[in-house]
Write an enzyme that holds these catalytic residues in place. Structure first.
Site, short mmCIF file in Angstrom:
data_model
loop_
_atom_site.label_atom_id
_atom_site.label_comp_id
_atom_site.label_asym_id
_atom_site.label_seq_id
_atom_site.Cartn_x
_atom_site.Cartn_y
_atom_site.Cartn_z
N HIS A 160 -8.28 -1.79 8.45
CA HIS A 160 -7.80 -1.47 9.81
C HIS A 160 -8.99 -1.26 10.73
O HIS A 160 -9.06 -0.27 11.48
CB HIS A 160 -6.89 -0.23 9.79
CG HIS A 160 -5.97 -0.20 8.61
ND1 HIS A 160 -6.14 0.67 7.56
CD2 HIS A 160 -4.92 -0.99 8.27
CE1 HIS A 160 -5.22 0.44 6.64
NE2 HIS A 160 -4.46 -0.57 7.04
N ALA B 84 0.83 -1.21 0.00
CA ALA B 84 0.00 0.00 0.00
C ALA B 84 0.86 1.25 0.00
O ALA B 84 0.62 2.20 -0.76
CB ALA B 84 -0.93 -0.01 1.21
N GLU C 289 -3.71 -8.44 7.36
CA GLU C 289 -2.67 -7.58 6.79
C GLU C 289 -1.30 -8.18 7.07
O GLU C 289 -0.35 -7.46 7.35
CB GLU C 289 -2.78 -6.17 7.38
CG GLU C 289 -2.30 -5.06 6.47
CD GLU C 289 -2.26 -3.71 7.20
OE1 GLU C 289 -2.80 -3.60 8.30
OE2 GLU C 289 -1.66 -2.79 6.63
#
Lengths: 351, 351
Positions: B221, B71, B282
């Site tokens: 998140h 990212a 993640e």
């Protein structure tokens, strides 16, 4: 006693807004500048204007609110530095008058005449004036650009002159942004919370409290996203070879309870040590309605703290009074002088 | 099966970084431009590079990772639009090759060649290419300026051309910022979380899903600060006379479980409906260490979900598989084709 450490003066009389309009209109047309900083607001009008806050204090059972100018009204990015200085003084003076009129109900926290790009030293005269007037702390804006984050992080030497005076004069700061002029970033729904999260991360990255072991910051709105992502912050600090957060930050950084539902406060009490949690409601703040799920105001945060399971009396005292008196020593001194003694220090409780 | 919807390719072979260095060096000295987009990375090197992810899949018990380029590497604010387009293509091509080599382990999500100020329409050719290559979704960056928030909010018509194609081609987007070039805003510790919070608030303020009832966004998140401040968002929506959040946003907005401690996941499961929670870790992401409090990796989020009390089998299926197949219909189709049938739709469970 129950101290609410986060209240803003959001019920200002119309004359204050009229003054601000004239002040900003004067930028475009000098003939429209207000002739004087006299607002024509009487003491009676001031007392009348804070009746909503007094009513909530009575109804919800808090005693004293640490009271500062409207956060979104600070508008550090608006106009120019000279106008901001006048505006700051006028805004702080109203807080001072209210706290002088109702000293049992309000203690004063002031804004600073920050301006994007201007040296922070320019705020020291107003800080000194606030100390002289009996203010107990300040609001410090980590982003005076109003949503574009153009200032250096709080750990940068840019900020050191104000920290030196804050420590010297025992003035803690709530880290609080003002309104957002960025159309992508809503003020109470994004900028405030992002400001809290960003400030905490700035502090985590640095070693500011090695240079200023006595400096104290309150991060409002429950610390933004921080308690929800406490594992993330513990893990990032670990990856950065920082000390444990308790050692690295929590002697100097505190969180308020402006989180508007019980599960949020429960989470906070699980992960943040009780010594670092200060009761606050921001009443008449970002959220004014009644929660249909509880039939109580969202921002009646005392109800959430009261519902915490396993909170012993000593911890309760810390959250509602003791921590505030420790973080705001000038408030503690004022209260002691008026006959409200603090409890003797008690041993730290496990959370 | 257990689908992890949020993995980035953070173990890229060195040749990719060398290519990027040459590409950006070419801005200053045209003689240093890479001669070709051929990176010289073999299939064997690709497979070797994702062994850490495969090891964690085995050890932690997940089956398939929805995999996209790093990212922070997207770097939409870096260089110029033409360089960004090449970089985007090269990055997506590696993801495509990995997913073709290891289709049981990885499903592809791509980045877009966004550039600050450029029309979003310029991303449509790459989106179309990704659809043709079998990608199942995209990462959409709400702030291609990299920490200065210079784009219009996600509800602005600026974004509509890409939404039209996303709906037409059944491509959901994870709303994910890239690295921060703002020294005040740390990337994984502030910008990512702020990006999530800001995006949610943008959506709350608008009525985007009236125009695009089929559009689907994942906010990673754990939704940034949103679940921790769920009362705040419910209250702000109420003050703005918006419908209840379930009606207003939750048919279209989903949250992943990239929250690195049990109390955070517990909070999330309390306030966010189970239909809106998608399992993700993640892994090999923002936090790589082992939590000394648990002796497990912070980002082993499956452990937290497994520890949720009162999560029945149907809810567990939704979080680990069912919701992902609903939000990513192209993934569902690929899985079905390979013989992994989804369960029949079950009635909504209370959370």
């Amino acid at each position: 006693m129950i101290i609410d450490i986060h209240g803003h003066y959001t019920t200002e009389p119309g004359q204050l807004h009229t003054f601000r309009d004239k002040q900003l209109a004067g930028l475009a047309d000098a003939g429209r500048k207000p002739a004087t900083a006299e607002l024509g607001i009487t003491d009676e009008q001031l007392v009348a204007s804070v009746q909503p806050q007094l009513k909530f204090q009575r109804e919800r059972g808090s005693d004293l609110t640490i009271f500062s100018p409207r956060a979104s009204g600070m508008g550090h990015h608006v106009g120019n530095e000279a106008i901001g200085r006048d505006w700051c003084r006028v805004s702080n003076d109203l807080i001072h008058r209210i706290c002088a009129l109702l000293p049992e109900n309000f203690a004063a926290v002031g804004q600073l005449p920050q301006f994007p790009g201007a040296p922070i030293d320019n705020c020291i005269p107003e800080l000194e004036r606030l100390v002289g007037l009996g203010f107990v702390g300040i609001n410090l804006n980590p982003d005076p650009s109003g949503g574009y984050w153009k200032s250096p992080p709080l750990t940068d030497r840019y900020w050191y002159p104000i920290y030196e005076k804050m420590v010297e004069w025992q003035m803690p700061a709530m880290i609080h942004v003002t309104g957002s002029c960025n159309p992508a970033v809503h003020f109470t729904g994004a900028h405030y919370i992002n400001g809290d999260t960003t400030a905490f991360m700035q502090l985590l990255q640095g070693n500011l409290f090695k240079d200023f072991p006595e400096l104290k910051f309150v991060i409002p709105h429950g610390g933004g996203a921080v308690p929800f992502h406490w594992g993330r912050y513990r893990g990032i600090a670990q990856d950065m070879k920082k000390p444990l957060l308790g050692e690295h930050l929590l002697k100097n950084v505190f969180f308020d309870t402006c989180v508007y539902h019980l599960p949020g406060i429960e989470l906070m009490a699980k992960v943040i040590p009780v010594d670092n949690i200060l009761f606050a409601s921001e009443m008449l703040g970002a959220v004014k309605g009644i929660d249909p799920e509880t039939a109580h105001h969202y921002d009646d945060t005392k109800r959430y703290v009261d519902q915490l399971k396993g909170l012993d009396e000593a911890s309760r005292y810390k959250i509602f009074e003791g921590n505030a008196r420790r973080v705001y020593p000038r408030l503690d001194a004022q209260l002691a002088k008026r006959g409200h003694a603090a409890r003797k220090a008690v041993a730290k409780e496990p959370t």
